[in-house]
Design an enzyme around this catalytic site. Structure first.
Site, PDB file in Angstrom:
ATOM      1  N   LYS A  17       0.845  -1.208   0.000  1.00 14.10           N
ATOM      2  CA  LYS A  17       0.000   0.000   0.000  1.00 14.10           C
ATOM      3  C   LYS A  17       0.875   1.251   0.000  1.00 14.10           C
ATOM      4  O   LYS A  17       0.643   2.175  -0.778  1.00 14.10           O
ATOM      5  CB  LYS A  17      -0.881   0.012   1.251  1.00 14.10           C
ATOM      6  CG  LYS A  17      -1.574   1.334   1.490  1.00 14.10           C
ATOM      7  CD  LYS A  17      -2.378   1.347   2.759  1.00 14.10           C
ATOM      8  CE  LYS A  17      -1.645   1.901   3.951  1.00 14.10           C
ATOM      9  NZ  LYS A  17      -1.454   3.365   3.958  1.00 14.10           N
ATOM     10  N   ASN A  18       1.870   1.260   0.873  1.00 18.49           N
ATOM     11  CA  ASN A  18       2.653   2.484   1.040  1.00 18.49           C
ATOM     12  C   ASN A  18       3.587   2.748  -0.126  1.00 18.49           C
ATOM     13  O   ASN A  18       4.257   3.774  -0.166  1.00 18.49           O
ATOM     14  CB  ASN A  18       3.443   2.435   2.348  1.00 18.49           C
ATOM     15  CG  ASN A  18       2.546   2.657   3.547  1.00 18.49           C
ATOM     16  OD1 ASN A  18       1.363   2.983   3.385  1.00 18.49           O
ATOM     17  ND2 ASN A  18       3.085   2.484   4.731  1.00 18.49           N
ATOM     18  N   ARG A  89      -4.291  10.342   4.029  1.00 22.71           N
ATOM     19  CA  ARG A  89      -3.143  11.238   4.134  1.00 22.71           C
ATOM     20  C   ARG A  89      -2.196  11.101   2.934  1.00 22.71           C
ATOM     21  O   ARG A  89      -1.574  12.065   2.505  1.00 22.71           O
ATOM     22  CB  ARG A  89      -2.372  10.942   5.418  1.00 22.71           C
ATOM     23  CG  ARG A  89      -1.119  11.761   5.513  1.00 22.71           C
ATOM     24  CD  ARG A  89      -0.358  11.562   6.799  1.00 22.71           C
ATOM     25  NE  ARG A  89       1.004  12.056   6.669  1.00 22.71           N
ATOM     26  CZ  ARG A  89       1.386  13.292   6.937  1.00 22.71           C
ATOM     27  NH1 ARG A  89       0.527  14.174   7.371  1.00 22.71           N
ATOM     28  NH2 ARG A  89       2.633  13.669   6.774  1.00 22.71           N
ATOM     29  N   ASP A 113      -5.129   8.470   8.787  1.00 17.37           N
ATOM     30  CA  ASP A 113      -5.077   7.791  10.078  1.00 17.37           C
ATOM     31  C   ASP A 113      -5.063   8.764  11.244  1.00 17.37           C
ATOM     32  O   ASP A 113      -4.416   9.798  11.206  1.00 17.37           O
ATOM     33  CB  ASP A 113      -3.801   6.945  10.147  1.00 17.37           C
ATOM     34  CG  ASP A 113      -3.984   5.630   9.458  1.00 17.37           C
ATOM     35  OD1 ASP A 113      -5.131   5.289   9.170  1.00 17.37           O
ATOM     36  OD2 ASP A 113      -2.973   4.958   9.224  1.00 17.37           O
ATOM     37  N   ASP A 302       4.593   0.689  11.867  1.00 18.49           N
ATOM     38  CA  ASP A 302       3.364   0.066  11.363  1.00 18.49           C
ATOM     39  C   ASP A 302       3.178  -1.377  11.855  1.00 18.49           C
ATOM     40  O   ASP A 302       2.146  -1.989  11.587  1.00 18.49           O
ATOM     41  CB  ASP A 302       3.332   0.100   9.823  1.00 18.49           C
ATOM     42  CG  ASP A 302       3.056   1.499   9.302  1.00 18.49           C
ATOM     43  OD1 ASP A 302       2.751   2.391  10.112  1.00 18.49           O
ATOM     44  OD2 ASP A 302       3.144   1.702   8.076  1.00 18.49           O
TER      45      ASP A 302
HETATM   46  C1  UD1 Z   1       4.564   6.754   5.954  1.00 20.67           C
HETATM   47  C2  UD1 Z   1       3.610   5.587   5.887  1.00 20.67           C
HETATM   48  C3  UD1 Z   1       3.154   5.161   7.268  1.00 20.67           C
HETATM   49  C4  UD1 Z   1       4.376   4.887   8.141  1.00 20.67           C
HETATM   50  C5  UD1 Z   1       5.323   6.067   8.119  1.00 20.67           C
HETATM   51  C6  UD1 Z   1       6.613   5.813   8.876  1.00 20.67           C
HETATM   52  C7  UD1 Z   1       2.491   5.954   3.796  1.00 20.67           C
HETATM   53  C8  UD1 Z   1       1.230   6.247   3.079  1.00 20.67           C
HETATM   54  N1  UD1 Z   1       2.456   5.974   5.103  1.00 20.67           N
HETATM   55  O1  UD1 Z   1       3.839   7.846   6.525  1.00 20.67           O
HETATM   56  O2  UD1 Z   1       2.351   3.986   7.154  1.00 20.67           O
HETATM   57  O3  UD1 Z   1       3.925   4.663   9.475  1.00 20.67           O
HETATM   58  O4  UD1 Z   1       5.680   6.392   6.767  1.00 20.67           O
HETATM   59  O5  UD1 Z   1       7.227   4.668   8.414  1.00 20.67           O
HETATM   60  O6  UD1 Z   1       3.503   5.663   3.178  1.00 20.67           O
HETATM   61  N2  UD1 Z   1       6.840  14.674   9.985  1.00 20.67           N
HETATM   62  C9  UD1 Z   1       6.942  16.012  10.237  1.00 20.67           C
HETATM   63  N3  UD1 Z   1       7.016  16.873   9.175  1.00 20.67           N
HETATM   64  C10 UD1 Z   1       6.978  16.462   7.885  1.00 20.67           C
HETATM   65  C11 UD1 Z   1       6.861  15.080   7.626  1.00 20.67           C
HETATM   66  C12 UD1 Z   1       6.792  14.208   8.692  1.00 20.67           C
HETATM   67  O7  UD1 Z   1       6.976  16.436  11.385  1.00 20.67           O
HETATM   68  O8  UD1 Z   1       7.054  17.307   6.973  1.00 20.67           O
HETATM   69  C13 UD1 Z   1       6.787  13.732  11.117  1.00 20.67           C
HETATM   70  C14 UD1 Z   1       5.441  13.052  11.236  1.00 20.67           C
HETATM   71  O9  UD1 Z   1       4.546  13.821  12.003  1.00 20.67           O
HETATM   72  C15 UD1 Z   1       5.823  11.761  11.937  1.00 20.67           C
HETATM   73  C16 UD1 Z   1       7.210  11.444  11.383  1.00 20.67           C
HETATM   74  O10 UD1 Z   1       7.691  12.666  10.858  1.00 20.67           O
HETATM   75  O11 UD1 Z   1       5.925  11.953  13.317  1.00 20.67           O
HETATM   76  C17 UD1 Z   1       7.223  10.359  10.327  1.00 20.67           C
HETATM   77  O12 UD1 Z   1       6.503  10.783   9.218  1.00 20.67           O
HETATM   78  P1  UD1 Z   1       6.775  10.225   7.740  1.00 20.67           P
HETATM   79  O13 UD1 Z   1       8.005   9.381   7.721  1.00 20.67           O
HETATM   80  O14 UD1 Z   1       6.698  11.375   6.813  1.00 20.67           O
HETATM   81  O15 UD1 Z   1       5.531   9.270   7.537  1.00 20.67           O
HETATM   82  P2  UD1 Z   1       4.416   9.332   6.424  1.00 20.67           P
HETATM   83  O16 UD1 Z   1       5.043   9.534   5.090  1.00 20.67           O
HETATM   84  O17 UD1 Z   1       3.325  10.237   6.861  1.00 20.67           O
END
Ligand code: UD1
Length: 415
Positions: A17-18, A89, A113, A302
């Protein structure tokens, strides 16, 4: 579901999915028809398909074949509306490709989520460094660039998966070289880099913390097979250990789950690597094991709820530390309804294993919490009902039939 049956048999994992959601977004970087294979039949793929259609693409999703054809026109719309984006998201991943293709992108701030604040500051900062104007107005991120984006050096505060992808997709057709330092290294990042490279992008350092992208003028549409879903594979591995079962997981790459499988071995499971996957066998009550979630190659956040569920029925006590999503422990309240003994404090959870859990009605609040609750229900005494199964549908294709095929006493209520 009625708990107590050891799960045994074989499952085959589909594409991640991701990864696939980002591959679908990346297809917009090339005019023509992109074909994606090993696409999971999950709700989030439907939502992304609808989003792409609204942006002007034609999306043909042949469910059973697991194939999606995306035909991208010369002129794309550049507005991703709230009614779709709020449901997922991952919709934010259209930001980079739209900005690259249209010179503008208006993307509603995403929902998805319910697991924490999930900022976008690194996405915004990265695009601004490449010369884009990005403002947050009336619930939308409005991004625009006068002319082509410019390559830039970008240092991420944290190896964010989403920010790495946004910058990558913006950079592949930017003018000049972009360097992303402290980039995410997840297998899903490698997958999108592999597809972008096949499309004609020039990317160096794939799978490392420093990714260098030399912008090219144009990309071409390709065919690509999505990487296997390591989180689904890991969920099956934990299911085998929890139910004292024996599951062969096909089309999975054990190397993508090194730490998680190692933790299962510490818990007492026998893990055997196979050519196209792995086998997890367990013939005893698991031992509780500490875990700390971290960006890849660390233990994946996850799989954290599923592992808390495992610790809840293990011998001994374990400390679980969550470093990515602060609200992910909310699911513990539901697990407690099954009798689990878990105390949380900030980003730590202390799980004291119980020899049995007792069935109860519980509510899934996100995809992985839902999976964790199902696993707990499969070992609880009595009949557990999990509400909010639509969350699980977002990430696990055919979860309940697969559980049935492994011997679980589980049914899905209509409505
Ligand atoms: C993706 C995955 C999710 C997984 C996560 C971490 C998808 C659709 N989702 O989520 O299932 O749990 O990676 O492996 O691929 N953050 C910031 N600022 C930003 C970006 C992120 O503060 O600009 C923080 C987020 O709040 C979070 C952390 O960084 O605490 C990790 O986020 P990120 O690695 O970006 O996860 P996602 O891409 O949202």
């Amino acid at each position: 579901m009625v708990g107590g049956t050891p799960l045994s048999g074989e499952v085959t994992v589909t594409g991640a999915k991701n990864s696939v959601l980002k591959l679908m977004a990346a297809s917009m970087l090339a005019v023509g028809t992109t074909t994606l294979r090993a696409v999971p039949d999950i709700l989030d793929v439907e939502i992304m398909a609808e989003l792409l259609r609204r942006l002007g693409c034609t999306v043909d999703h042949r469910h059973r074949a697991g194939t999606v054809d995306i035909t991208v026109p010369e002129d794309l719309e550049h507005r991703a509306d709230y009614d779709l984006v709020r449901r997922m998201r991952a919709s934010i991943c259209v930001l980079g490709p739209l900005l690259a293709r249209c010179g503008a992108a208006d993307v509603a701030l995403p929902g998805g989520d319910n697991i924490g604040s999930r900022g976008l500051d690194m996405h915004i900062d990265g695009l601004q460094r490449m010369g884009a104007d990005v403002v947050n107005e009336h619930g939308y991120l409005l991004a625009a660039s006068a002319g082509r984006l410019q390559g830039a050096s970008i240092w991420l505060d944290f190896p964010s998966v989403g920010a790495t992808e946004t910058i990558l997709m913006a950079a592949v057709t930017a003018s000049g070289t972009t360097v992303i330092d402290n980039a995410a290294r997840e297998p899903e990042i490698v997958d999108i880099c592999t597809m972008l490279t096949a499309m004609g992008a020039i990317i160096d350092g794939i799978g490392t913390s420093t990714i260098t992208i030399d912008g090219v003028d144009d990309l071409v549409a390709v065919e690509h097979t999505t990487v296997g879903d390591r989180i689904v594979a890991g969920t099956w591995a934990i299911a085998a250990a929890m139910t004292q079962g024996d599951i062969i997981v096909r089309r999975a790459n054990a190397e993508h789950l090194t730490i998680a499988l190692d933790k299962l071995q510490t818990a007492g499971a026998i893990v055997t690597c196979l050519d196209d996957g792995f086998r997890v066998q367990m013939d005893r009550r698991p031992r509780a094991v500490d875990i700390v979630t971290l960006p890849y190659p660390g233990f994946p956040t996850d799989l954290q709820p599923q592992f808390i569920a495992l610790n809840a029925i293990s011998e001994g006590a374990a400390l679980v530390t969550e470093n990515l999503f602060e609200a992910r422990f909310r699911f513990v309240q539901e697990l407690a309804r099954l009798g689990a003994n878990v105390r949380t404090d900030g980003h730590h959870a202390l799980v004291r294993g119980r020899s049995t859990l007792s069935a109860a009605p519980v509510e899934a609040t996100d995809i992985r919490a839902g999976a964790g609750l199902v696993l707990a229900g499969l070992v609880a005494e009595g009949t557990t009902t999990v509400y909010g199964v639509s969350h699980i549908d977002r990430g696990y294709a055919g979860f309940i039939p697969a559980l049935q095929s492994l011997g679980a006493d589980i049914t899905r209520a209509e409505g």
